[in-house]
Design a protein around this motif. Structure first.
Motif, short mmCIF file in Angstrom:
data_model
loop_
_atom_site.label_atom_id
_atom_site.label_comp_id
_atom_site.label_asym_id
_atom_site.label_seq_id
_atom_site.Cartn_x
_atom_site.Cartn_y
_atom_site.Cartn_z
N UNK B 34 0.84 -1.20 0.00
CA UNK B 34 0.00 0.00 0.00
C UNK B 34 0.88 1.26 0.00
N UNK B 35 1.91 1.24 0.86
CA UNK B 35 2.83 2.39 0.95
C UNK B 35 3.61 2.55 -0.36
N UNK B 36 4.11 1.42 -0.90
CA UNK B 36 4.88 1.47 -2.15
C UNK B 36 4.06 2.03 -3.29
N UNK B 37 2.78 1.61 -3.36
CA UNK B 37 1.89 2.10 -4.40
C UNK B 37 1.67 3.62 -4.23
N UNK B 38 1.50 4.04 -2.98
CA UNK B 38 1.34 5.46 -2.68
C UNK B 38 2.54 6.27 -3.14
N UNK B 64 -6.34 13.71 5.36
CA UNK B 64 -6.21 12.25 5.20
C UNK B 64 -6.89 11.80 3.89
N UNK B 65 -8.08 12.35 3.64
CA UNK B 65 -8.82 12.00 2.42
C UNK B 65 -8.02 12.41 1.18
N UNK B 66 -7.41 13.59 1.27
CA UNK B 66 -6.62 14.11 0.14
C UNK B 66 -5.42 13.21 -0.14
N UNK B 67 -4.67 12.87 0.93
CA UNK B 67 -3.47 12.04 0.75
C UNK B 67 -3.86 10.66 0.21
N UNK B 68 -4.93 10.09 0.79
CA UNK B 68 -5.38 8.76 0.36
C UNK B 68 -6.07 8.79 -0.99
N UNK B 69 -6.55 9.98 -1.36
CA UNK B 69 -7.30 10.13 -2.62
C UNK B 69 -6.48 9.78 -3.85
N UNK B 70 -5.16 9.82 -3.71
CA UNK B 70 -4.28 9.55 -4.86
C UNK B 70 -4.45 8.13 -5.37
N UNK B 71 -4.90 7.21 -4.49
CA UNK B 71 -5.04 5.81 -4.92
C UNK B 71 -6.09 5.66 -6.02
N UNK B 72 -7.02 6.60 -6.09
CA UNK B 72 -8.00 6.58 -7.18
C UNK B 72 -7.35 6.79 -8.53
N UNK B 73 -6.12 7.32 -8.50
CA UNK B 73 -5.37 7.56 -9.74
C UNK B 73 -5.06 6.28 -10.51
N UNK B 74 -5.14 5.14 -9.82
CA UNK B 74 -4.91 3.85 -10.52
C UNK B 74 -5.93 3.71 -11.66
N UNK B 83 -2.20 -0.36 -15.08
CA UNK B 83 -2.70 -0.43 -13.70
C UNK B 83 -2.42 -1.80 -13.09
N UNK B 84 -2.64 -2.85 -13.89
CA UNK B 84 -2.39 -4.21 -13.40
C UNK B 84 -0.90 -4.37 -13.09
N UNK B 85 -0.05 -3.88 -14.00
CA UNK B 85 1.41 -3.94 -13.80
C UNK B 85 1.82 -3.22 -12.52
N UNK B 86 1.19 -2.08 -12.29
CA UNK B 86 1.51 -1.27 -11.11
C UNK B 86 1.12 -2.00 -9.82
N UNK B 87 -0.06 -2.64 -9.85
CA UNK B 87 -0.53 -3.36 -8.66
C UNK B 87 0.36 -4.59 -8.41
N UNK B 88 0.73 -5.29 -9.49
CA UNK B 88 1.61 -6.47 -9.34
C UNK B 88 2.94 -6.02 -8.73
#
Lengths: 243, 189
Positions: B34-38, B64-74, B83-88
């Motif tokens: 989760x941190x690496x993806x962030x 907190x919402x703003x910082x976590x909101x970046x995950x929607x960028x996937x 996106x799949x490559x990034x998650x892997x």
């Protein structure tokens, strides 16, 4: 004895060298990014992005701007885009729709589109055509029609080969415009006359001055947002400007 | 070749056993993923991240919402394959760091493999973004090499580097697996 000791030493030196290179690269990247941010801030001090109608020089220059939404609004989201850019296209199909629904349609903010044609030569023709459509007060229709065309025919299916092909001919742009209720023949005439070339060049120059090198890039007040980010990133930024 | 494949199999099996015998490391792996993806997602907006953390007139919840909101960028900033490559990559990164923590706790060996996983993360950062659109760290590198005239080339280089980052992180996990095998053999796991 000596060779046994020197082997782990060599390994350790190699590891240290790799770690140092990585650290230098990361620091270099951070400096590069922060320099980009600094140059943006300098430009914004000269010409505020969040503008009021009073700050605009006159009606003619105001009408030349590519605006989605009402003209006289205090908060403006500036987008630097390229009609051939896949991420700009994706943004138009996702986050932008939410921003327009929640903020633009209700008259809270407007979006100023600045052309930054960097993908291919014909990106510039599309950028110029956007200003031609704006001359007919039809920029929003043109913007939506071109991005919808790119999305439905290419990028939705992951077909990026079109980026390097000469797609945006005068005829193609005229066709797309006509499909959106814009006078296509006037678009062709306008492109042939080249009357709006200087406006595209001015956009490119403003991007250079602001240190913007990629699309899509957005400015909300003094903040720069790179990439097609989700609504959750834009919402708090816009809300804080509306307070 | 067979020997190499056998070594790889033994190494990854040891990693699997580690997670089976110490399920808390599964949680560590998820957390680090989760941190690496962030990190990957925030890389191109470091200035904005700093603004969100410090200067922005946000409440704590908004922050907190703003910082976590970046995950929607996937979903908005990548196509489905990217996106799949990034998650892997993020999951492998999480596994890798969890293994590192295990090795550090059990044996104190960390330097070599941390360098490998850092190299993996760095290549992933370089590869993410759109090189052709100019929103990638790769762009200035390509400009300096005179390669930006070819959009297809820019995109291909980005894809190759993103695969390279996955290979690097797999190699790092393999290296850690070898250390874990020895540890398990010594302790009869």
């Amino acid at each position: 004895m000596t060779s046994n000791k020197s082997k782990p030493l060599k390994k350790r030196n190699y590891i240290i060298a790799v770690v140092v290179i990585i650290i230098v690269c990361v620091i270099g990247t951070v400096i590069y990014m922060s320099q980009q941010k600094d140059s943006t801030t300098v430009v914004e001090n000269k010409q505020p992005i969040t503008s009021t109608s009073n700050s605009l020089p006159d009606n003619s220059s105001r009408n030349k701007k590519l605006i989605i939404g009402s003209q006289d609004i205090k908060v403006t989201l500036v987008e630097y885009g390229d009609f051939k850019c896949p991420l700009c296209t994706k943004f138009s199909q996702s986050t932008e729709k939410q921003i327009r629904k929640e903020y633009v349609d209700s008259g809270k903010i407007n979006i100023e589109y600045k052309t930054l044609p960097i993908i291919a030569d014909d990106s510039k023709v599309a950028a110029e055509a956007a200003y031609c459509a704006n001359d007919q007060q039809k920029f929003t229709e043109f913007h939506d029609a071109v991005y919808d065309y790119m999305w439905n025919n290419y990028y939705r299916n992951g077909d990026y080969s079109i980026e390097s092909k000469n797609l945006f001919t005068q005829q193609k742009l005229s066709e797309i415009a006509s499909g959106a209720g814009i006078d296509g023949s006037r678009i062709t005439q306008c492109l042939q006359a080249g009357t709006n070339k200087s406006l595209v060049e001015a956009d490119i120059q403003s991007a250079k001055t602001a240190g913007i090198t990629g699309t899509p890039t957005f400015l909300i007040g003094s903040q720069k947002v790179s990439g097609s980010q989700p609504f959750s990133i834009f919402k708090p930024l816009i809300d804080s400007k509306l307070k | 070749m067979k020997l190499i494949l056998l070594k790889i199999k033994i190494s990854y099996k040891a990693v699997g056993r580690m997670f089976l015998h110490h399920p808390q490391y599964i949680l560590y792996a998820l957390l680090f993923a989760f941190v690496g993806l962030g990190i990957l997602l925030w890389t191109f907006n470091i200035g904005l991240l700093w603004y969100g953390l410090s200067e922005a007139p946000f409440t704590i919840l908004e922050r907190v919402t703003f910082i976590g909101g970046i995950y929607g960028g996937i979903f908005t900033n990548f196509d489905s394959i990217e996106a799949i490559g990034l998650i892997i990559f993020a999951m492998l990164f999480g596994i890798n760091i969890a293994c590192l923590v295990y090795v550090l706790k059990s044996q104190g060996k960390i330097i070599k493999n941390s360098a490998k996983s850092s190299a993996g993360l760095l290549t992933a950062i370089i590869a993410s973004g759109c090189a052709a659109c100019g929103t990638s760290i790769l762009t200035p590198i390509l400009i300096s090499l005179g390669a930006t005239s070819s959009i297809a080339l820019s995109r291909s280089i980005g894809v190759i580097i993103s695969y390279l980052s996955i290979v690097l992180i797999l190699y790092a996990v393999y290296g850690l697996g070898k250390v874990i095998v020895n540890h398990q053999a010594l302790h009869g796991v």
